[in-house]
Design a protein around this motif. Sequence first.
Motif, short mmCIF file in Angstrom:
data_model
loop_
_atom_site.label_atom_id
_atom_site.label_comp_id
_atom_site.label_asym_id
_atom_site.label_seq_id
_atom_site.Cartn_x
_atom_site.Cartn_y
_atom_site.Cartn_z
N ILE A 6 0.83 -1.21 0.00
CA ILE A 6 0.00 0.00 0.00
C ILE A 6 0.86 1.25 0.00
O ILE A 6 0.58 2.23 -0.70
CB ILE A 6 -0.96 -0.01 1.20
N SER A 7 1.94 1.23 0.79
CA SER A 7 2.84 2.38 0.85
C SER A 7 3.48 2.65 -0.51
O SER A 7 3.58 3.80 -0.94
CB SER A 7 3.92 2.13 1.91
N ALA A 8 3.89 1.59 -1.19
CA ALA A 8 4.52 1.75 -2.52
C ALA A 8 3.51 2.28 -3.54
O ALA A 8 3.84 3.12 -4.38
CB ALA A 8 5.08 0.42 -2.98
N ILE A 9 2.25 1.82 -3.45
CA ILE A 9 1.20 2.27 -4.36
C ILE A 9 0.89 3.75 -4.12
O ILE A 9 0.79 4.54 -5.06
CB ILE A 9 -0.06 1.41 -4.18
N THR A 21 3.19 5.12 -12.46
CA THR A 21 1.83 5.62 -12.65
C THR A 21 1.69 6.30 -14.01
O THR A 21 2.54 7.10 -14.39
CB THR A 21 1.47 6.63 -11.54
N THR A 22 0.60 5.96 -14.69
CA THR A 22 0.27 6.60 -15.97
C THR A 22 -1.15 7.12 -15.90
O THR A 22 -2.07 6.39 -15.50
CB THR A 22 0.39 5.60 -17.15
N GLN A 24 1.53 0.17 -12.65
CA GLN A 24 2.16 -1.07 -13.08
C GLN A 24 3.35 -1.37 -12.18
O GLN A 24 4.17 -0.50 -11.89
CB GLN A 24 2.63 -0.94 -14.53
N ARG A 25 3.45 -2.64 -11.72
CA ARG A 25 4.58 -3.01 -10.88
C ARG A 25 5.86 -3.07 -11.68
O ARG A 25 5.88 -3.60 -12.80
CB ARG A 25 4.32 -4.37 -10.22
N VAL A 41 0.56 -7.30 -5.79
CA VAL A 41 -0.15 -6.52 -6.80
C VAL A 41 0.69 -6.40 -8.07
O VAL A 41 1.86 -6.04 -8.01
CB VAL A 41 -0.50 -5.12 -6.27
N ASN A 42 0.09 -6.73 -9.21
CA ASN A 42 0.75 -6.56 -10.51
C ASN A 42 0.42 -5.20 -11.12
O ASN A 42 1.29 -4.47 -11.55
CB ASN A 42 0.34 -7.68 -11.47
N HIS A 43 -0.89 -4.89 -11.17
CA HIS A 43 -1.29 -3.57 -11.67
C HIS A 43 -2.67 -3.21 -11.14
O HIS A 43 -3.46 -4.07 -10.74
CB HIS A 43 -1.25 -3.50 -13.20
N ILE A 44 -2.93 -1.91 -11.12
CA ILE A 44 -4.20 -1.36 -10.64
C ILE A 44 -4.68 -0.33 -11.66
O ILE A 44 -3.88 0.45 -12.19
CB ILE A 44 -4.04 -0.69 -9.26
#
Length: 454
Positions: free
Chosen positions: A107-110, A184-185, A176-177, A159-162
């Motif tokens: 979560i912190s990385a996201i 982030t895009t 994207q991981r 998580v791979n991608h959100i």
Amino acid sequence: MQVKSLFFNKNFITTLTRLVAVICIWNFFDSNLYNRINKIYLASDLDLIVDKIDYQHDYYKEYEKIYVVLDENLGMHENNVDDVIKLKNGQNLSSGLHNYGIDSQEISAISKALGSNFNLINPGQDIFINYDYKARYVPHSTNNDIYPKRHYFKEDYIVNHIEVRLNKIEKKIYLQRQNNAFTTTVAPLQSQKQTRVIKSKINNSLYYDAIQKGVTPIVINKMIEQYSYDIDFQRDIHKGDSFEVVFEEYYDDKSRKVKDGKLLYAGINVQGKWYRMYRFNDEFYNEKGLEIKKTLLKTPVDGARISSGFGVRRHPVLGFTRAHKGVDFAAPTGTPIYAAGDGTITHYSWGGGYGNLCTIKHTKEYSTNYAHMSRFAKGVKIGSYVKQRQVIGYIGTTGLSTGPHLHFELVKNGEKINPTKHHIQSIRTITGKSMTEFKNFVDQITKKIAQNGN
């Protein structure tokens, strides 16, 4: 004698019987649990999780789930799992991911990768997540020799991608991981328009039955707003009436709905009479090319009931019969009151028996009165120019009144007339070349409806 009397005491016998029953029941369940665990544990054809047993002992502080396995080195995993997390009220992205089971480091990385985009993600948002699922067994020691060796089941979500679709601003955020971090895009939200046709009988209410058939609230509200010039939805709609609607929706490349589109057409059959409206140049017209929108609303309060009509009646406060030159709409105190049409405020203060009174001059011919309001709307005063459906005040019971309601009057050339019976003219009419385009559009809609058999 004391021992004999104790043995034959009814309370003693009852208590002893209950105690024996409890011991028997406990031994039955305890032995069954033991046998069940051992049978499972010794089953040679199982290679992963073979069962999970719920148990509770007094040396544990809480109810726990136990997983019985053959080999502590065995585990399980699943790659590229797709799911949707819907953020609830009061949640942000971090709390939503946490409740799903994502650990704090992920979560912190996201959150770090999102930066300022984090604040664009609000409650109600759908979070499309793809992850790898891994599980392993963590041994748990126990001093109880009755039960076999146990292992806690530890789960990891990598998580791979959100993807988050920001429908209001028509953009999407994609994370994207990359190793232990994320990129982030932010890109435009690509979507494709689809046209839907829905037809149905009304068995409960227009709103309820339309929702059940898949019509979205934004489309239904637009229908009600437009039809409010001609139809009283509290009194005119009956069981057995019907409706049909044509509207747009937008979907992404994975057939997920992105947003609502425009209402193109709606028709309501009320007691055998059809009321149809077609969207043309972003306004609605009937089949003759007359605009649905009228210069004045018939009902300036949403969801109200008529408690007293236009005509002679016995006054509820004064006690004698006299003409009631308006229509009373009963609704809870504080319900918003709308301006029936565009115009200028000419009276906005106490009006004696009318209580708090507002008068709007619409044209040289027409004006409207709104009486018994609990309070006036902020920012409105004498001389203010208001637009149709702008809030001008709130339902109350000031002046000569027995309960919260709006006393609404329509005045034409100084004479008070019945607002529910008077024909109000359309604002615009389609003419010339535009009429040819309009008729072509009507034909297209008619064909779409005919092709749809639902």
